[in-house]
Enzyme design. Sequence first.
Site, PDB file in Angstrom:
ATOM      1  N   LYS A  22       0.567  -6.897   5.410  1.00 33.05           N
ATOM      2  CA  LYS A  22       1.371  -5.684   5.163  1.00 33.05           C
ATOM      3  C   LYS A  22       0.614  -4.736   4.241  1.00 33.05           C
ATOM      4  O   LYS A  22       0.506  -3.540   4.522  1.00 33.05           O
ATOM      5  CB  LYS A  22       2.710  -6.086   4.516  1.00 33.05           C
ATOM      6  CG  LYS A  22       3.443  -4.938   3.855  1.00 33.05           C
ATOM      7  CD  LYS A  22       4.736  -5.373   3.222  1.00 33.05           C
ATOM      8  CE  LYS A  22       4.655  -5.880   1.798  1.00 33.05           C
ATOM      9  NZ  LYS A  22       4.467  -4.853   0.754  1.00 33.05           N
ATOM     10  N   ASN A  23       0.072  -5.268   3.146  1.00 33.34           N
ATOM     11  CA  ASN A  23      -0.532  -4.391   2.138  1.00 33.34           C
ATOM     12  C   ASN A  23      -1.914  -3.866   2.542  1.00 33.34           C
ATOM     13  O   ASN A  23      -2.446  -2.977   1.877  1.00 33.34           O
ATOM     14  CB  ASN A  23      -0.589  -5.095   0.779  1.00 33.34           C
ATOM     15  CG  ASN A  23       0.804  -5.215   0.175  1.00 33.34           C
ATOM     16  OD1 ASN A  23       1.750  -4.595   0.665  1.00 33.34           O
ATOM     17  ND2 ASN A  23       0.939  -6.007  -0.874  1.00 33.34           N
ATOM     18  N   ARG A  94       7.634   2.398  -1.760  1.00 32.44           N
ATOM     19  CA  ARG A  94       6.736   3.101  -2.680  1.00 32.44           C
ATOM     20  C   ARG A  94       5.356   3.345  -2.088  1.00 32.44           C
ATOM     21  O   ARG A  94       4.687   4.307  -2.426  1.00 32.44           O
ATOM     22  CB  ARG A  94       6.589   2.303  -3.967  1.00 32.44           C
ATOM     23  CG  ARG A  94       7.871   2.077  -4.715  1.00 32.44           C
ATOM     24  CD  ARG A  94       7.558   1.310  -5.963  1.00 32.44           C
ATOM     25  NE  ARG A  94       6.431   1.933  -6.610  1.00 32.44           N
ATOM     26  CZ  ARG A  94       6.514   2.968  -7.430  1.00 32.44           C
ATOM     27  NH1 ARG A  94       7.680   3.456  -7.730  1.00 32.44           N
ATOM     28  NH2 ARG A  94       5.438   3.495  -7.952  1.00 32.44           N
ATOM     29  N   CYS A 118      11.308   1.124  -9.839  1.00 29.49           N
ATOM     30  CA  CYS A 118      11.420  -0.037  -8.965  1.00 29.49           C
ATOM     31  C   CYS A 118      11.837  -1.206  -9.858  1.00 29.49           C
ATOM     32  O   CYS A 118      11.560  -1.196 -11.059  1.00 29.49           O
ATOM     33  CB  CYS A 118      10.061  -0.238  -8.311  1.00 29.49           C
ATOM     34  SG  CYS A 118       9.704  -1.828  -7.643  1.00 29.49           S
ATOM     35  N   ARG A 123       6.336   1.604 -12.575  1.00 38.13           N
ATOM     36  CA  ARG A 123       5.395   1.938 -11.503  1.00 38.13           C
ATOM     37  C   ARG A 123       5.161   3.438 -11.332  1.00 38.13           C
ATOM     38  O   ARG A 123       5.458   4.012 -10.280  1.00 38.13           O
ATOM     39  CB  ARG A 123       5.841   1.288 -10.192  1.00 38.13           C
ATOM     40  CG  ARG A 123       5.977  -0.219 -10.310  1.00 38.13           C
ATOM     41  CD  ARG A 123       6.332  -0.876  -9.037  1.00 38.13           C
ATOM     42  NE  ARG A 123       5.210  -0.934  -8.098  1.00 38.13           N
ATOM     43  CZ  ARG A 123       5.310  -1.420  -6.875  1.00 38.13           C
ATOM     44  NH1 ARG A 123       6.456  -1.886  -6.436  1.00 38.13           N
ATOM     45  NH2 ARG A 123       4.255  -1.452  -6.077  1.00 38.13           N
ATOM     46  N   LYS A 163      -7.181   2.295 -15.777  1.00 32.95           N
ATOM     47  CA  LYS A 163      -6.638   0.951 -15.567  1.00 32.95           C
ATOM     48  C   LYS A 163      -6.829   0.642 -14.079  1.00 32.95           C
ATOM     49  O   LYS A 163      -6.795   1.568 -13.254  1.00 32.95           O
ATOM     50  CB  LYS A 163      -5.139   0.988 -15.929  1.00 32.95           C
ATOM     51  CG  LYS A 163      -4.457  -0.335 -15.897  1.00 32.95           C
ATOM     52  CD  LYS A 163      -3.016  -0.222 -16.379  1.00 32.95           C
ATOM     53  CE  LYS A 163      -2.279  -1.494 -16.034  1.00 32.95           C
ATOM     54  NZ  LYS A 163      -0.875  -1.454 -16.349  1.00 32.95           N
ATOM     55  N   SER A 165      -5.916   0.000 -10.531  1.00 28.22           N
ATOM     56  CA  SER A 165      -4.715   0.214  -9.718  1.00 28.22           C
ATOM     57  C   SER A 165      -5.082   0.146  -8.238  1.00 28.22           C
ATOM     58  O   SER A 165      -5.983   0.847  -7.771  1.00 28.22           O
ATOM     59  CB  SER A 165      -4.102   1.581 -10.040  1.00 28.22           C
ATOM     60  OG  SER A 165      -3.299   2.026  -8.965  1.00 28.22           O
ATOM     61  N   VAL A 166      -4.357  -0.705  -7.523  1.00 25.09           N
ATOM     62  CA  VAL A 166      -4.589  -0.865  -6.080  1.00 25.09           C
ATOM     63  C   VAL A 166      -4.314   0.462  -5.362  1.00 25.09           C
ATOM     64  O   VAL A 166      -5.176   1.009  -4.663  1.00 25.09           O
ATOM     65  CB  VAL A 166      -3.677  -1.993  -5.519  1.00 25.09           C
ATOM     66  CG1 VAL A 166      -3.723  -2.048  -3.999  1.00 25.09           C
ATOM     67  CG2 VAL A 166      -4.071  -3.339  -6.120  1.00 25.09           C
ATOM     68  N   ASP A 307       1.646 -11.066  -6.817  1.00 21.51           N
ATOM     69  CA  ASP A 307       2.522 -11.264  -5.656  1.00 21.51           C
ATOM     70  C   ASP A 307       2.759 -12.740  -5.339  1.00 21.51           C
ATOM     71  O   ASP A 307       3.508 -13.059  -4.409  1.00 21.51           O
ATOM     72  CB  ASP A 307       1.938 -10.551  -4.423  1.00 21.51           C
ATOM     73  CG  ASP A 307       2.019  -9.040  -4.550  1.00 21.51           C
ATOM     74  OD1 ASP A 307       2.715  -8.557  -5.462  1.00 21.51           O
ATOM     75  OD2 ASP A 307       1.375  -8.335  -3.745  1.00 21.51           O
ATOM     76  N   ILE A 329       0.570  -7.884 -14.772  1.00 23.98           N
ATOM     77  CA  ILE A 329       0.436  -6.650 -13.982  1.00 23.98           C
ATOM     78  C   ILE A 329       1.695  -5.783 -14.105  1.00 23.98           C
ATOM     79  O   ILE A 329       1.616  -4.591 -14.385  1.00 23.98           O
ATOM     80  CB  ILE A 329       0.160  -6.957 -12.486  1.00 23.98           C
ATOM     81  CG1 ILE A 329      -1.038  -7.908 -12.334  1.00 23.98           C
ATOM     82  CG2 ILE A 329      -0.037  -5.666 -11.681  1.00 23.98           C
ATOM     83  CD1 ILE A 329      -2.381  -7.352 -12.752  1.00 23.98           C
ATOM     84  N   ARG A 399      11.278  -6.950   4.687  1.00 23.39           N
ATOM     85  CA  ARG A 399      10.310  -5.872   4.410  1.00 23.39           C
ATOM     86  C   ARG A 399       8.881  -6.364   4.537  1.00 23.39           C
ATOM     87  O   ARG A 399       7.978  -5.578   4.835  1.00 23.39           O
ATOM     88  CB  ARG A 399      10.492  -5.341   2.982  1.00 23.39           C
ATOM     89  CG  ARG A 399      11.706  -4.494   2.800  1.00 23.39           C
ATOM     90  CD  ARG A 399      11.719  -3.874   1.442  1.00 23.39           C
ATOM     91  NE  ARG A 399      10.530  -3.046   1.232  1.00 23.39           N
ATOM     92  CZ  ARG A 399      10.325  -2.295   0.157  1.00 23.39           C
ATOM     93  NH1 ARG A 399      11.228  -2.267  -0.795  1.00 23.39           N
ATOM     94  NH2 ARG A 399       9.233  -1.582   0.030  1.00 23.39           N
TER      95      ARG A 399
END
Length: 419
Positions: A22-23, A94, A118, A123, A163, A165-166, A307, A329, A399
């Site tokens: 998914k990500n 998001r 969230c 976030r 920082k 961040s994905v 996760d 995180i 989801r």
Amino acid sequence: MDKFLITGPCKIRGSVSISGSKNASLPILAATLLFDQPVIIKNLPRVRDINTMLNLLKSLGSKVILSKDRKTAKIVNKKNMKTFASYSLVKTMRGSILVLGPLISKYNNSKTSLPGGCLIGARPVNYHLEALKKLGMNYELKDGYILAKSNGKLKGTIINFPKISVGATENSIIAACLAKGRTILKNCAIEPEIKDLTNFLNKAGAKIRWSGRICKITGVECLNKTEYSVMADRIEAGTFCVAATLAKGNLQINNLNPRIIGTEIKLLKKVGAKIKTTENKILIKGPEKIKSIKSIKTKEFPGIPTDLQAQLMVLMCKAAGKSSITESIFENRFMHVAELQRLGAKINIKNNIASIEGNTKFIGAELMSSDLRASVALVLAAIVSNGKSYINRIYHLDRGYEKIENKLKKIGVKIKRLK
Ligand code: EPZ
């Protein structure tokens, strides 16, 4: 609202196939906005967040043709695309913020809703906005929207993320592909999903090179027609590995390169799991007695993923001894703790550290899901609980986990979806 009924304890035996990530799919789908030519994306997971992203692309004017099994999408962009990403779509996911980079880069204009808070943390998207501003995006925040414009093409520059961040790394990489000149991104996130995104973009003609946490992008005029298959979901694979370890399972996990979950495999071996890997398979046997780990800390890749934190907490509840988990995180990612306590867990929270007693005998109860990974942790706990557990609000699971009840049933879990 659907709920799950799980009757435990269950034996886990058999094999399971891992779906597309998914990500990884979300930024790849967002990046298709850069293309004039058709793009074909394969191995998409059939989960609700992917539908949301496809609906967002459609609302912007992309034509999306799905294969019968809904795992492959052909995306063809119109000549005149819209640049408005509405609150109604962005608020449900998001990850929708990932359309901002490609819209501003390709169309020099966008009105994109701010995602809002969230449950797992505030976030914010300040790193996305600061990086895109450095590339030439002017913006103001008005009525909950990011009103963004650029004076023609974005311009390559040096960006040092304050920082890791994905999402900010992904948005900036996508935006820089069509920028003039060279962009150097420093202190990038290097999650495998980001490497999948850059593999996809490079396949389409982008010029992206990595060196550790530095990403160098030389802008190109356009991207070419391309076909790409998304990587397997490492968090789904990690979740099944935890399930097998937790339930004295004997499981074969197919369709995944085990190297992308090397850190997780090492940790599970430490708690006693017997694990063998081949190029695209994991064979895992859970131990009779789970060893506790004194201190687990979530970290950016290649660390233990946030996760997987909730799932590992269930494992530590069943371990023979005390342990602690530090969430480094997100500031509020312990929503599952109160629910695990309803099953009998003894967990103490202080700031971002959970101290776990171990040796828990879970007794089934009625539970409430709060977010995707917290929900799957409750499913794992129910699998090793005595008696019936009802898990409410499983739309969170829908989801991000493809057909989870079918996959679990196939490996021996007594699970029913109640409508
Ligand atoms: C991605 O979220 C994932 N989502 C998350 O997966 C995952 O938990 C997270 O990365 C960390 O690995 C997708 O890929 C769609 P970040 P993202 O930007 O990009 C702070 C799941 O369950 N931050 O790396 O939003 C932020 O608040 C989900 O599948 C800022 O302060 O994560 C957090 O504390 C949940 N300002 C930290 O950085 C910003 O502009 C890392 O967030 C951006 C982030």
